[in-house]
Design an enzyme around this catalytic site. Structure first.
Site, PDB file in Angstrom:
ATOM      1  N   ALA A   1       0.793  -1.218  -0.048  1.00  0.00           N
ATOM      2  CA  ALA A   1       0.135   0.056   0.056  1.00  0.00           C
ATOM      3  C   ALA A   1       0.949   1.243   0.108  1.00  0.00           C
ATOM      4  CB  ALA A   1      -1.052   0.163   1.229  1.00  0.00           C
TER       5      ALA A   1
ATOM      6  N   THR B   1       5.019 -11.381  15.382  1.00  0.00           N
ATOM      7  CA  THR B   1       5.947 -10.892  16.419  1.00  0.00           C
ATOM      8  C   THR B   1       5.791 -11.601  17.509  1.00  0.00           C
ATOM      9  OG1 THR B   1       6.365  -9.024  17.615  1.00  0.00           O
ATOM     10  CG2 THR B   1       4.075  -9.373  16.812  1.00  0.00           C
TER      11      THR B   1
ATOM     12  N   TYR C   1      -0.407  -2.557  19.271  1.00  0.00           N
ATOM     13  CA  TYR C   1       0.204  -3.324  17.969  1.00  0.00           C
ATOM     14  C   TYR C   1       0.060  -4.566  18.543  1.00  0.00           C
ATOM     15  CZ  TYR C   1       4.018  -5.400  15.779  1.00  0.00           C
ATOM     16  OH  TYR C   1       4.929  -6.283  14.905  1.00  0.00           O
ATOM     17  N   SER C   2       0.590  -4.986  19.541  1.00  0.00           N
ATOM     18  CA  SER C   2       0.731  -6.628  19.693  1.00  0.00           C
ATOM     19  C   SER C   2      -0.738  -7.185  19.716  1.00  0.00           C
ATOM     20  CB  SER C   2       1.741  -6.604  20.930  1.00  0.00           C
ATOM     21  OG  SER C   2       1.027  -6.228  22.088  1.00  0.00           O
TER      22      SER C   2
ATOM     23  N   LYS D   1      12.139   3.364  14.365  1.00  0.00           N
ATOM     24  CA  LYS D   1      12.694   2.230  15.399  1.00  0.00           C
ATOM     25  C   LYS D   1      13.890   2.614  16.072  1.00  0.00           C
ATOM     26  CE  LYS D   1       8.819  -0.015  14.061  1.00  0.00           C
ATOM     27  NZ  LYS D   1       8.771  -0.925  12.860  1.00  0.00           N
ATOM     28  N   LEU D   2      14.291   2.028  17.077  1.00  0.00           N
ATOM     29  CA  LEU D   2      15.428   2.373  18.013  1.00  0.00           C
ATOM     30  C   LEU D   2      16.608   2.433  17.108  1.00  0.00           C
ATOM     31  CD1 LEU D   2      16.344   2.790  20.864  1.00  0.00           C
ATOM     32  CD2 LEU D   2      17.114   0.406  21.180  1.00  0.00           C
TER      33      LEU D   2
ATOM     34  N   TYR E   1      13.785   5.362  26.432  1.00  0.00           N
ATOM     35  CA  TYR E   1      12.644   5.647  27.183  1.00  0.00           C
ATOM     36  C   TYR E   1      13.043   4.873  28.782  1.00  0.00           C
ATOM     37  CZ  TYR E   1      10.118   5.763  22.613  1.00  0.00           C
ATOM     38  OH  TYR E   1       9.403   6.343  21.489  1.00  0.00           O
TER      39      TYR E   1
END
Ligand code: NAD
Ligand code: TYD
Length: 357
Positions: free
Chosen positions: A33, A135, A161-162, A200-201, A218
């Site tokens: 997409a 995940t 998300y999860s 992302k990290l 964090y």
């Protein structure tokens, strides 16, 4: 030539998988997409490749998906398409439900209906597989000292998300149990490597450091993630796709648990070596900021099923893989500048300006 319908193949892991599948000689139909994290630059090396067919569209567009299936009759489907960032899911859960739950279930239904239909070659039908990429975050959080996640660990997702990925996994499982649709599920730990979107990290810290910006950690930085190189993840997916038992789940990990602080300090040390500052170290840029809501403490994977059944072993060790990844970001400035567009800057401003130290 066998063909694979890959969804989300312009994203971080999907594009690595598409590149690998082409190296292995599969024809790839790539449905994406092109959301904020989908990036055609990731597929630049395939721009003249007649066996990579890119289609701009959504997995929830039933008519488009049906047309693609009828036109290309893929041997396999590998579903990467998803909203993938925990922090965005905290701000906007609905988008995650739409893509990861509703569109994934529409996609499953359309592929299943086509698989059952007379349009599909009966010999290919038996070997067809639908692999859903998921995940380890569906299992929730571990405490330090807890046994690592296995395929038997109950789901206990903590973020929107999860939760949305867990829901999609349940739908995939249900399609196997209800219809005998030949599914496979993989639940993998945190990936790193080239072309990861810098929300992302690892890419965020690398690029912030290079720009002399602060490195936001964090909470205390004691949260633990298990890191796997994206190419190892793609190899594991291919093993499961070609050799896994239908209806089964396989967890995938890198045996590389690190605290976030360790990862960030490692990035700083590597940059000190590769691109030294005139004064001081990149570590001076580290800032502890307010924690992510519902922040999972630790993820860890016991991937003995994948090892013993399919012989999987990661090829990259974390320290070397991280160094190569940092070098990739240093060498691909144009890719970086193209993704750091207005939308990206808006996200960074929204996510970080309100985090107090
Ligand atoms: P990403 O955000 O980089 O890529 C997602 C891709 O999906 C993008 O190209 C996007 O345009 C596309 N997409 C989004 N919605 C779509 C839709 N409705 N239809 C078609 N395409 C759509 O994510 P990623 O890190 O590459 O993750 C890919 C998959 O792997 C996800 O399912 C994610 O849950 C899973 N996963 C990621 C990690 C990780 O560490 N990144 C670890 C384990 C599993
Ligand atoms: P992330 O890369 O977002 O992956 P995930 O949330 O799927 O594990 O985050 C990895 C870890 O790094 C996670 O514990 C949150 C933390 N983190 C920070 O400390 N600072 C940041 O700016 C980001 C993006 C993440």
């Amino acid at each position: 030539m066998k063909s694979i319908l890959v969804t989300g193949g312009a994203g971080f892991i999907g594009s690595a998988y598409v590149l690998m599948a082409r190296r292995l000689g599969f024809r790839v139909i790539n449905l994406d997409a092109l959301t904020y994290s989908g990036n055609m630059d990731n597929l630049e090396s395939l721009s003249d490749d007649p066996h990579h067919i890119f289609v701009h569209g959504r997995i929830g567009d039933a008519q488009l998906v049906q047309d693609l299936l009828e036109k290309y009759a893929p041997d396999y489907v590998v579903n990467f398409a998803a909203e993938s960032h925990v922090d965005r899911s905290i701000v906007d859960p609905d988008t995650f439900v739409r893509t990861n739950v509703l569109e994934t279930s529409i996609f499953l239904r359309v592929v299943k209906t086509w698989w059952e239909s007379v349009h599909f070659d009966s010999i290919k039908k038996k070997d067809f597989r639908f692999l859903h990429v998921s995940t380890d975050e569906v299992f929730g959080t571990l405490q330090v000292g807890d046994a690592a996640f296995t395929e038997e660990t109950p789901f206990a997702p903590n973020s929107p998300y999860s939760a949305s990925k867990a829901a999609s996994d349940h739908f995939v499982r249900a399609f196997y149990e209800t219809y005998g649709f030949p599914t496979l599920i993989t639940n993998c730990s945190n990936n790193y490597g080239p072309r990861q979107f810098p929300e992302k990290l690892i890419p965020l810290v690398t690029l912030n450091a290079c720009a002399g910006k602060s490195l936001p950690i964090y909470g205390t930085g004691e949260n633990i993630r298990d890191w796997l190189h994206v190419e190892d993840h793609c190899e594991a997916i291919q093993l499961v796709l070609e050799k896994g038992r239908i209806g089964e789940t396989y967890v995938i990990g890198g045996n590389s648990e690190r605290t976030n602080l360790e990862v960030v300090k490692n990035i700083c040390r590597t940059l000190d070596e590769l691109r030294p500052l005139e004064n001081g170290s990149y570590e001076d840029l580290i800032h502890f900021v307010s924690d992510r809501l519902g922040h999972d403490l630790r993820y860890a994977i016991n991937c003995s099923k994948l090892q013993s059944e399919l012989g999987f072993l990661p090829k990259h060790n974390f320290e070397d893989g991280l160094k190569n990844t940092i070098q990739w970001y240093l060498q691909n400035n144009e890719w970086v500048l193209n993704v750091q567009n207005g939308d990206y800057r808006k996200w960074i401003q929204m996510n970080y300006t309100e985090r107090t130290e």
